[in-house]
Design a protein around this motif. Sequence first.
Motif, short mmCIF file in Angstrom:
data_model
loop_
_atom_site.label_atom_id
_atom_site.label_comp_id
_atom_site.label_asym_id
_atom_site.label_seq_id
_atom_site.Cartn_x
_atom_site.Cartn_y
_atom_site.Cartn_z
N GLU A 18 0.81 -1.21 0.00
CA GLU A 18 0.00 0.00 0.00
C GLU A 18 0.84 1.27 0.00
O GLU A 18 0.38 2.32 -0.38
CB GLU A 18 -0.95 0.00 1.21
CG GLU A 18 -0.27 0.17 2.57
CD GLU A 18 0.01 -1.15 3.25
OE1 GLU A 18 -0.14 -1.23 4.47
OE2 GLU A 18 0.37 -2.10 2.54
N GLY A 19 2.09 1.18 0.41
CA GLY A 19 2.93 2.37 0.44
C GLY A 19 3.33 2.85 -0.93
O GLY A 19 3.49 4.05 -1.15
N VAL A 20 3.51 1.95 -1.89
CA VAL A 20 4.05 2.36 -3.18
C VAL A 20 3.12 3.29 -3.93
O VAL A 20 3.55 4.23 -4.56
CB VAL A 20 4.42 1.12 -4.02
CG1 VAL A 20 3.17 0.34 -4.41
CG2 VAL A 20 5.22 1.52 -5.25
N GLY A 21 1.83 3.04 -3.84
CA GLY A 21 0.89 3.88 -4.57
C GLY A 21 0.65 5.22 -3.92
O GLY A 21 0.21 6.16 -4.56
N ARG A 22 0.94 5.32 -2.64
CA ARG A 22 0.65 6.54 -1.91
C ARG A 22 1.90 7.40 -1.70
O ARG A 22 1.81 8.49 -1.17
CB ARG A 22 0.04 6.19 -0.54
CG ARG A 22 -1.21 5.34 -0.62
CD ARG A 22 -1.79 5.07 0.76
NE ARG A 22 -2.34 6.30 1.33
CZ ARG A 22 -1.85 6.89 2.40
NH1 ARG A 22 -0.79 6.41 3.00
NH2 ARG A 22 -2.41 7.99 2.88
N GLY A 23 3.07 6.91 -2.09
CA GLY A 23 4.28 7.69 -1.90
C GLY A 23 4.66 7.85 -0.45
O GLY A 23 5.11 8.92 -0.04
N VAL A 24 4.47 6.80 0.36
CA VAL A 24 4.77 6.89 1.79
C VAL A 24 5.52 5.63 2.22
O VAL A 24 5.27 4.53 1.71
CB VAL A 24 3.48 7.06 2.62
CG1 VAL A 24 2.54 5.88 2.43
CG2 VAL A 24 3.79 7.22 4.10
N ALA A 25 6.46 5.80 3.11
CA ALA A 25 7.16 4.67 3.72
C ALA A 25 7.39 4.99 5.19
O ALA A 25 7.45 6.16 5.58
CB ALA A 25 8.50 4.42 3.02
N VAL A 26 7.49 3.97 6.00
CA VAL A 26 7.71 4.14 7.44
C VAL A 26 8.92 3.32 7.84
O VAL A 26 9.01 2.14 7.52
CB VAL A 26 6.48 3.69 8.25
CG1 VAL A 26 6.75 3.85 9.75
CG2 VAL A 26 5.25 4.50 7.85
N ALA A 33 11.25 5.75 18.07
CA ALA A 33 10.74 6.67 17.05
C ALA A 33 10.48 5.94 15.74
O ALA A 33 11.03 4.86 15.48
CB ALA A 33 11.73 7.81 16.81
N LEU A 34 9.65 6.56 14.91
CA LEU A 34 9.37 6.10 13.55
C LEU A 34 9.56 7.28 12.60
O LEU A 34 9.20 8.41 12.93
CB LEU A 34 7.94 5.57 13.43
CG LEU A 34 7.64 4.26 14.18
CD1 LEU A 34 6.14 4.05 14.30
CD2 LEU A 34 8.28 3.08 13.46
N LEU A 35 10.12 7.02 11.44
CA LEU A 35 10.35 8.05 10.43
C LEU A 35 9.39 7.81 9.27
O LEU A 35 9.42 6.76 8.63
CB LEU A 35 11.79 8.00 9.93
CG LEU A 35 12.21 9.12 8.98
CD1 LEU A 35 12.26 10.46 9.73
CD2 LEU A 35 13.55 8.82 8.34
N VAL A 36 8.53 8.80 9.02
CA VAL A 36 7.58 8.73 7.90
C VAL A 36 8.19 9.46 6.72
O VAL A 36 8.52 10.65 6.82
CB VAL A 36 6.24 9.38 8.28
CG1 VAL A 36 5.22 9.20 7.15
CG2 VAL A 36 5.70 8.78 9.57
N GLU A 37 8.36 8.77 5.60
CA GLU A 37 8.92 9.36 4.39
C GLU A 37 7.79 9.57 3.39
O GLU A 37 7.05 8.63 3.07
CB GLU A 37 9.98 8.44 3.78
CG GLU A 37 11.16 8.18 4.71
CD GLU A 37 12.15 7.20 4.12
OE1 GLU A 37 11.81 6.52 3.13
OE2 GLU A 37 13.27 7.10 4.65
N VAL A 38 7.67 10.79 2.87
CA VAL A 38 6.61 11.13 1.91
C VAL A 38 7.22 11.88 0.73
O VAL A 38 8.44 12.04 0.63
CB VAL A 38 5.49 11.95 2.58
CG1 VAL A 38 4.71 11.09 3.56
CG2 VAL A 38 6.06 13.18 3.29
N ASP A 39 6.37 12.37 -0.18
CA ASP A 39 6.85 12.89 -1.45
C ASP A 39 7.04 14.40 -1.51
O ASP A 39 7.49 14.92 -2.52
CB ASP A 39 5.91 12.47 -2.58
CG ASP A 39 6.04 10.99 -2.91
OD1 ASP A 39 7.09 10.40 -2.55
OD2 ASP A 39 5.10 10.42 -3.49
N GLY A 40 6.66 15.14 -0.47
CA GLY A 40 6.82 16.58 -0.57
C GLY A 40 6.21 17.32 0.60
O GLY A 40 5.69 16.73 1.56
N LEU A 41 6.25 18.65 0.52
CA LEU A 41 5.85 19.50 1.63
C LEU A 41 4.37 19.38 1.97
O LEU A 41 3.99 19.42 3.14
CB LEU A 41 6.19 20.95 1.31
CG LEU A 41 7.69 21.30 1.29
CD1 LEU A 41 7.90 22.67 0.69
CD2 LEU A 41 8.27 21.23 2.70
#
Length: 225
Positions: A18-26, A33-41
């Motif tokens: 589900e992460g690939v289509g939404r541009g998100v990774a954890v 802690a957890l780091l949320v990676e997304v595509d922009g501001l």
Amino acid sequence: MAPSPCVLRRCPGDRDDEGVGRGVAVRWYGDRALLVEVDGLDAVAAVRTALEREPLPGQVDLVPAARTVLVLLDRPPADADAARLRGLPLDAPAADGGARSVELPVAFDGPDVEEVARLTGRSLPDLVAELTSAELTVAFGGFAPGFGYLTGLPEHLHVPRRSTPRTRVPAGSVGLAGPFAGAYPRASPGGWQLVGRTDAVLFDVDRDPPALLAPGTRVRLREVG
């Protein structure tokens, strides 16, 4: 509770389902802690706003950046936390009526203000009028304590950084670079186009919060003589 086995590598679902289509990774980030990676501001703002409104259990702080949000906890993270983070809405957040607002007094006499007017095809009065009418928001902090990266400039006011950075930019200098505006809390090197200066105290360790321009704060520039 031991950290998830996906510490320091991709976790199940990170850009693989589900992460690939939404541009998100954890990613697991240490043991608290957890780091949320997304595509922009815009996605960063959406994640930050969602977690401010409905925090994870044990959430103690959020640290947004240009493409990430670090979620700090008072406990080891769990797979359920990562699953919830991957499911957060990434569309632009609704305006938060409770967001803190700051009016920043600025004298628009910076050494680069005429060059910025030329680059943007504006007269100096028109440039100042557009800067003072822009609705800015602190997207994240960085570079130095108290330095907030302000978004919300109209695209035609995006200007490149200086080709040669200055070795010393005075404290209080207000500058532009790409899609961002910002004010230097202390003297430091810098390559932003300086359009003005403010006498506002941008960082004070005895204040709560110490940074005047904390993430999520709405900012308006007010012209002063």
